[in-house]
Design a protein around this motif. Structure first.
Motif: not given
Length: 64
Positions: A12-14, A16-22
């Motif tokens: 994610i550009g905002s 140090p974050r991740l968007h994760v699909h599980a």
């Protein structure tokens, strides 16, 4: 570390974050995964979750 339930990970550009699909068969399996696996990874400070209740469209051209 291999997590077979995780199918996509996006930076994610905002910050140090991740968007994760599980994908999980049961909701309890998801809660167990978050509590017992994700929170044990060094550097993970917080987790926000959302549950998909219905899929309306999927674009096969972006499937990886």
């Amino acid at each position: 570390m291999k997590f077979l339930n995780i199918v996509r990970v996006y930076g994610i550009g905002s910050g140090p974050r991740l968007h994760v699909h599980a994908v999980f068969k049961e909701e309890e399996e998801a809660y167990s995964f978050i509590s017992n696996k994700l929170y044990t990874i060094k550097g993970i400070n917080s987790i926000a979750t959302s549950k998909i209740i219905r899929r309306y469209k999927i674009d096969p051209s972006i499937l990886l």
